[in-house]
Scaffold this motif. Structure first.
Motif, PDB file in Angstrom:
ATOM      1  N   SER A  16       0.860  -1.004   0.001  1.00  0.00           N
ATOM      2  CA  SER A  16      -0.057   0.111  -0.167  1.00  0.00           C
ATOM      3  C   SER A  16       0.829   1.371   0.026  1.00  0.00           C
ATOM      4  N   PHE A  17       1.848   1.205   0.776  1.00  0.00           N
ATOM      5  CA  PHE A  17       2.684   2.527   0.938  1.00  0.00           C
ATOM      6  C   PHE A  17       3.401   2.478  -0.388  1.00  0.00           C
ATOM      7  N   GLU A  19       2.360   1.548  -3.552  1.00  0.00           N
ATOM      8  CA  GLU A  19       1.628   2.177  -4.361  1.00  0.00           C
ATOM      9  C   GLU A  19       1.156   3.635  -4.147  1.00  0.00           C
ATOM     10  N   ARG A  20       1.162   3.943  -3.018  1.00  0.00           N
ATOM     11  CA  ARG A  20       0.958   5.465  -3.075  1.00  0.00           C
ATOM     12  C   ARG A  20       1.958   6.155  -3.402  1.00  0.00           C
ATOM     13  N   ARG A  23       1.970   6.489  -7.227  1.00  0.00           N
ATOM     14  CA  ARG A  23       1.123   7.179  -7.732  1.00  0.00           C
ATOM     15  C   ARG A  23       1.362   8.903  -7.695  1.00  0.00           C
ATOM     16  N   LEU A  24       2.042   9.187  -6.379  1.00  0.00           N
ATOM     17  CA  LEU A  24       2.440  10.455  -6.146  1.00  0.00           C
ATOM     18  C   LEU A  24       3.620  10.804  -7.088  1.00  0.00           C
TER      19      LEU A  24
END
Length: 85
Positions: A16-17, A19-20, A23-24
């Motif tokens: 999750s980290f 992927e975030r 995206r950023l």
């Protein structure tokens, strides 16, 4: 989301980290491309992007820091025999 431990690491949380962050990073790249386009547009109308970048950098600075930097630049240029108007 169920965390699966792999070597003491919660894999789902890590994923999750990551992927975030990805995206950023994509958003950051898109913004950088937009800024590049604006500088190109300004250049096509006769403005100097190099000077514009300096102005943007100066506008971000604290007033006191900017004045100190300008004073040091004056001292250095005078010490080197360069005349600054």
């Amino acid at each position: 989301m169920v965390d699966v431990e792999a070597g003491g690491i919660a894999a789902d949380a890590l994923k999750s980290f990551i992927e975030r962050i990805e995206r950023l990073e994509e958003e950051k790249k898109a913004l950088a491309d937009d800024i590049k386009d604006i500088y190109a547009e300004a250049k096509s109308t006769g403005f100097d992007p190099k000077i514009m970048r300096q102005i943007v950098r100066l506008r971000k600075m604290d007033e006191n820091d900017r004045q100190e930097q300008e004073a040091l630049l004056d001292v250095y240029t005078h010490a080197l025999g360069m005349i600054r108007g």
